[in-house]
Design a protein around this motif. Structure first.
Motif, PDB file in Angstrom:
ATOM      1  N   ASN A 133       0.782  -1.152   0.002  1.00  0.00           N
ATOM      2  CA  ASN A 133       0.206  -0.104  -0.010  1.00  0.00           C
ATOM      3  C   ASN A 133       0.927   1.370   0.060  1.00  0.00           C
ATOM      4  OD1 ASN A 133      -3.113  -0.187   0.381  1.00  0.00           O
ATOM      5  ND2 ASN A 133      -2.351  -1.965   1.391  1.00  0.00           N
TER       6      ASN A 133
ATOM      7  N   TRP B 145       1.145   4.195  -2.767  1.00  0.00           N
ATOM      8  CA  TRP B 145       0.918   5.643  -2.739  1.00  0.00           C
ATOM      9  C   TRP B 145       2.302   6.376  -3.200  1.00  0.00           C
ATOM     10  CZ3 TRP B 145      -1.102   4.456   2.858  1.00  0.00           C
ATOM     11  CH2 TRP B 145      -2.532   4.087   2.472  1.00  0.00           C
TER      12      TRP B 145
ATOM     13  N   ARG C  24      -0.480   8.044   4.341  1.00  0.00           N
ATOM     14  CA  ARG C  24      -0.284   8.456   3.253  1.00  0.00           C
ATOM     15  C   ARG C  24      -0.422  10.113   3.162  1.00  0.00           C
ATOM     16  NH1 ARG C  24      -5.127   7.054   1.873  1.00  0.00           N
ATOM     17  NH2 ARG C  24      -6.540   8.755   2.163  1.00  0.00           N
TER      18      ARG C  24
ATOM     19  N   THR D 126       2.356  11.821   0.572  1.00  0.00           N
ATOM     20  CA  THR D 126       2.096  12.577  -0.464  1.00  0.00           C
ATOM     21  C   THR D 126       3.120  13.731  -0.611  1.00  0.00           C
ATOM     22  OG1 THR D 126       0.629  13.981   0.861  1.00  0.00           O
ATOM     23  CG2 THR D 126      -0.388  12.057  -0.313  1.00  0.00           C
TER      24      THR D 126
END
Length: 204
Positions: A83, A87, A128, A132
């Motif tokens: 995961n 991302w 996340r 980012t």
């Protein structure tokens, strides 16, 4: 960093908030308040670009917003590490290790996401934000499913983000101990809106 001007937002085509105007500066947190069903989630989704406003505008740098809502946004059949790598690839980021450390995911990296507890899934979903690398965090009840210890840890992560020059717009009923302004969305209730009820909060 984020400027909202005369924004009107709708649920089901019906205006719930109008004339919303505020700014969030570099290093600042703004906490959204309002009754259940008052439109906080609708406002955040509109600011994040997930739905069109009825009127007004949102001004910020392109691709500067990271949004975290009620759902964790994880791929259940992938491991925690997969995961995170997904991302990192999407956002072309080198911040994965930072996210693992901040959210204490090191011991979970090889676990399939569908085997995690609710709190662990929440930590993975929130990680996340760091992956980012974006400056503006738009957060909708980010501490759902987190225990008291992890809530405090998350508050420190937000404080570090602000100290590094980021900003945050947060709808929460939890006191995160952040220094910042409070914005009550009730002052922006659309005229003639009589459709809100406490049942609506999960859908706004």
């Amino acid at each position: 960093m984020l400027k909202v001007t005369d924004l009107a937002v709708a649920r089901g085509g019906i205006a719930v908030l109008e004339g919303v105007t505020f700014e969030v500066a570099k290093g600042q947190a703004v906490i959204l308040r309002g009754d259940n069903g008052s439109g906080k989630t609708t406002l955040l989704r509109t600011i994040a670009g997930l739905q069109e406003p009825l009127a007004g505008q949102v001004d910020c740098a392109s691709d500067s917003i990271a949004y975290a809502a009620h759902l964790d946004g994880i791929k259940a059949n992938l491991t925690v590490e997969e995961n995170l790598k997904f991302w990192a690839d999407v956002f072309q980021s080198d911040q994965m290790d930072k996210a693992v450390e901040a959210f204490d995911l090191g011991g979970l990296l090889q676990r399939p996401a569908n085997t995690l507890s609710a709190g662990q899934k929440r930590r993975l979903g929130l990680s996340r934000l760091l992956v980012t690398g974006r400056d503006i965090w738009v957060l909708d009840e980010p501490t759902v499913s987190l225990d008291a210890f992890t809530v405090k840890a998350f508050a420190e992560i937000v404080k570090a983000h602000l100290a590094a020059g980021g900003c945050a717009l947060i709808a929460t009923h939890v006191d995160l101990g952040l220094e910042g302004d409070t914005l009550d969305v009730m002052q922006f209730r659309a005229k003639g809106d009589s459709t809100l009820s406490s049942f609506d909060e999960g859908f706004l």
